[in-house]
Write a protein that holds these residues in place. Structure first.
Motif, short mmCIF file in Angstrom:
data_model
loop_
_atom_site.label_atom_id
_atom_site.label_comp_id
_atom_site.label_asym_id
_atom_site.label_seq_id
_atom_site.Cartn_x
_atom_site.Cartn_y
_atom_site.Cartn_z
N PRO A 175 -4.84 -42.62 36.32
CA PRO A 175 -3.96 -43.75 36.63
C PRO A 175 -4.73 -44.89 37.26
O PRO A 175 -5.76 -44.67 37.92
N SER A 176 -4.26 -46.12 37.07
CA SER A 176 -4.99 -47.29 37.57
C SER A 176 -4.20 -48.12 38.57
O SER A 176 -4.71 -49.11 39.10
N CYS A 177 -2.96 -47.74 38.85
CA CYS A 177 -2.12 -48.51 39.79
C CYS A 177 -2.06 -47.79 41.13
O CYS A 177 -1.72 -46.60 41.21
N TRP A 178 -2.35 -48.51 42.20
CA TRP A 178 -2.50 -47.94 43.54
C TRP A 178 -1.46 -48.54 44.47
O TRP A 178 -1.06 -49.70 44.31
N ASP A 179 -1.05 -47.75 45.47
CA ASP A 179 -0.06 -48.28 46.42
C ASP A 179 -0.67 -49.24 47.42
O ASP A 179 0.05 -49.89 48.20
N GLY A 180 -2.01 -49.36 47.44
CA GLY A 180 -2.66 -50.33 48.32
C GLY A 180 -2.82 -49.89 49.75
O GLY A 180 -3.33 -50.65 50.58
N VAL A 181 -2.43 -48.66 50.05
CA VAL A 181 -2.44 -48.19 51.43
C VAL A 181 -3.20 -46.87 51.59
O VAL A 181 -4.07 -46.73 52.44
N HIS A 182 -2.87 -45.89 50.75
CA HIS A 182 -3.36 -44.53 50.94
C HIS A 182 -4.57 -44.23 50.06
O HIS A 182 -4.52 -44.42 48.84
N LEU A 183 -5.64 -43.75 50.68
CA LEU A 183 -6.82 -43.34 49.93
C LEU A 183 -6.63 -41.99 49.25
O LEU A 183 -7.40 -41.61 48.37
N ASP A 184 -5.61 -41.29 49.64
CA ASP A 184 -5.24 -40.01 49.05
C ASP A 184 -3.79 -39.75 49.42
O ASP A 184 -3.18 -40.52 50.17
N SER A 185 -3.23 -38.71 48.87
CA SER A 185 -1.86 -38.32 49.22
C SER A 185 -1.79 -36.80 49.21
O SER A 185 -2.72 -36.13 48.76
N ALA A 186 -0.70 -36.26 49.73
CA ALA A 186 -0.61 -34.80 49.88
C ALA A 186 -0.78 -34.06 48.56
O ALA A 186 -1.40 -32.99 48.52
N ASP A 187 -0.25 -34.63 47.48
CA ASP A 187 -0.42 -33.99 46.17
C ASP A 187 -1.57 -34.59 45.39
O ASP A 187 -1.80 -34.23 44.23
N HIS A 188 -2.28 -35.54 45.99
CA HIS A 188 -3.46 -36.20 45.41
C HIS A 188 -3.12 -37.04 44.18
O HIS A 188 -4.03 -37.45 43.44
N LYS A 189 -1.85 -37.31 43.98
CA LYS A 189 -1.41 -38.10 42.83
C LYS A 189 -0.42 -39.21 43.20
O LYS A 189 -0.40 -40.26 42.57
N SER A 190 0.41 -38.99 44.23
CA SER A 190 1.53 -39.89 44.52
C SER A 190 1.10 -41.30 44.92
O SER A 190 1.88 -42.24 44.79
N HIS A 191 -0.10 -41.46 45.42
CA HIS A 191 -0.58 -42.80 45.80
C HIS A 191 -1.01 -43.62 44.59
O HIS A 191 -1.29 -44.81 44.72
N MET A 192 -1.04 -42.97 43.42
CA MET A 192 -1.45 -43.63 42.18
C MET A 192 -0.32 -43.55 41.15
O MET A 192 0.56 -42.69 41.25
N ALA A 193 -0.36 -44.44 40.16
CA ALA A 193 0.62 -44.43 39.06
C ALA A 193 -0.04 -45.00 37.82
O ALA A 193 -0.98 -45.80 37.91
N TYR A 194 0.46 -44.59 36.66
CA TYR A 194 -0.07 -45.12 35.40
C TYR A 194 0.54 -46.49 35.12
O TYR A 194 1.71 -46.75 35.39
N ALA A 195 -0.28 -47.36 34.55
CA ALA A 195 0.19 -48.69 34.16
C ALA A 195 0.98 -48.61 32.87
O ALA A 195 0.88 -47.64 32.11
N GLY A 196 1.77 -49.64 32.60
CA GLY A 196 2.46 -49.76 31.33
C GLY A 196 1.47 -50.11 30.22
O GLY A 196 0.30 -50.38 30.48
N ALA A 197 1.97 -50.13 29.00
CA ALA A 197 1.11 -50.42 27.85
C ALA A 197 0.43 -51.78 27.97
O ALA A 197 -0.68 -51.99 27.47
N ASN A 198 1.10 -52.72 28.65
CA ASN A 198 0.51 -54.06 28.83
C ASN A 198 -0.32 -54.16 30.10
O ASN A 198 -0.78 -55.25 30.46
#
Length: 321
Positions: A175-198
């Protein structure tokens, strides 16, 4: 919040890559099982040569050069790892494949040259892509297997023709989208998200970072029933990324290759110059001294997850990795 500058919008590829060889193998995972050596399945580690269960940003930064080639060994001290490839032996045991495998790590602007502007990775950001517990196909947008970069793309490993041009190859998209705050999260995924097709990021993860993709080659391996992943079966491909780039190098690459879209594959470093050779279709030369040595994230209160008993002592089945 920092914002990207000098962003150019054009119908053009926007990427760079770094070529890193496999350096060592261990049942360690400093993201999921920090401080617990041997707690994970076997992993193959690329780039930073020091990565182990006790890895921190400080230990990564103290280990140089990495196993990344083309003169980038002191530029990219990040840690990359995937579950080791396992071979079933004639006596029923399994052994770790230790061929001269490589991981070409791509850094792209999500959405290409028309996608949103990109900010550099903050040092110490950690994330995971893929599902280590998968027993069926994962999304093809995240996990892809093929034969030598061609043929059918599959979300699981499969038998390739026994031909040197058809060795098994795996791709893994982070994933390339970040919440801008957390360098990691408890599940190591929630601080990140996938971008849309655009390339657009969701509102709760507004920061567009480079989109990382692992491209892993396994020389001499063609898949089939004797091969599996250390995390189990043929479906469980996943990977981990622990960021530690030289600030000036990353600033230069983000600006000159992503925000001003260019094809910067096969980038080399010589002193303060980054370059793509003249024989490549789109050669480029970048003077690193024109870019800052600081990070846009310096001085910001970036948070790491609070360690808990469960995060350090749970079994792999409990953590899903």
């Amino acid at each position: 919040m920092p914002t990207p500058t000098g962003v150019v919008y054009a119908d053009h590829v926007a990427q760079w890559n770094v070529l890193c060889t496999a350096d060592h193998y261990a049942k360690d995972d400093p993201i999921v099982f920090p401080g617990s050596p041997g707690a994970s399945h076997m992993h193959t580690f690329y780039a930073n040569r020091s990565t182990n269960a006790y890895t921190t940003l400080a230990s990564l930064s103290a280990s140089s050069p990495s196993s990344c080639g083309r003169g980038m060994g002191t530029s990219d001290l990040s840690a990359y790892w995937v579950p080791s490839l396992m071979k079933k032996n004639a006596d029923g045991t399994t052994s770790v494949y230790q061929g001269e495998q490589t991981n070409v790590v791509y850094y792209r602007r999500a959405g290409g040259g028309r996608g949103p502007g990109v900010l550099p990775f903050p040092k110490g950001l950690r994330m995971i892509a893929g599902n280590a517990k998968a027993t069926s196909d994962q999304s093809l947008s995240v996990v892809q297997w093929d034969c030598g970069g061609g043929g059918v793309e599959s979300p699981h490993m499969y038998q390739c023709p026994a031909d040197p041009s058809h060795e098994i190859h795996a791709s893994l998209v982070f994933p390339s989208c970040w919440d801008g705050v957390h360098l990691d999260s408890a599940d190591h995924k929630s601080h990140m998200a996938y971008a849309g097709a655009n390339g657009a990021c969701p509102a709760d993860h507004p920061v567009s970072l480079p989109e990382v993709t692992f491209e892993v080659d396994f020389p001499g391996v063609y898949g089939g029933p004797d091969w599996s992943l250390a995390s189990g079966g043929i479906y469980s491909l996943h990977g981990d990324f622990f960021a530690d780039w030289d600030n000036q190098v990353q600033n230069a690459l983000v600006s000159a290759c992503l925000n001003n879209p260019h094809e910067c594959g096969d980038m080399n470093r010589s002193g303060t110059t980054l370059f793509r050779p003249d024989y490549d279709p789109e050669p480029i030369t970048i003077d690193m001294t024109k870019y800052p040595t600081t990070s846009p994230w310096d001085g910001r209160n970036l948070q790491q997850p609070t360690p808990t008993t469960s995060s350090t002592t749970m079994t792999m089945s409990g953590m899903g990795h």
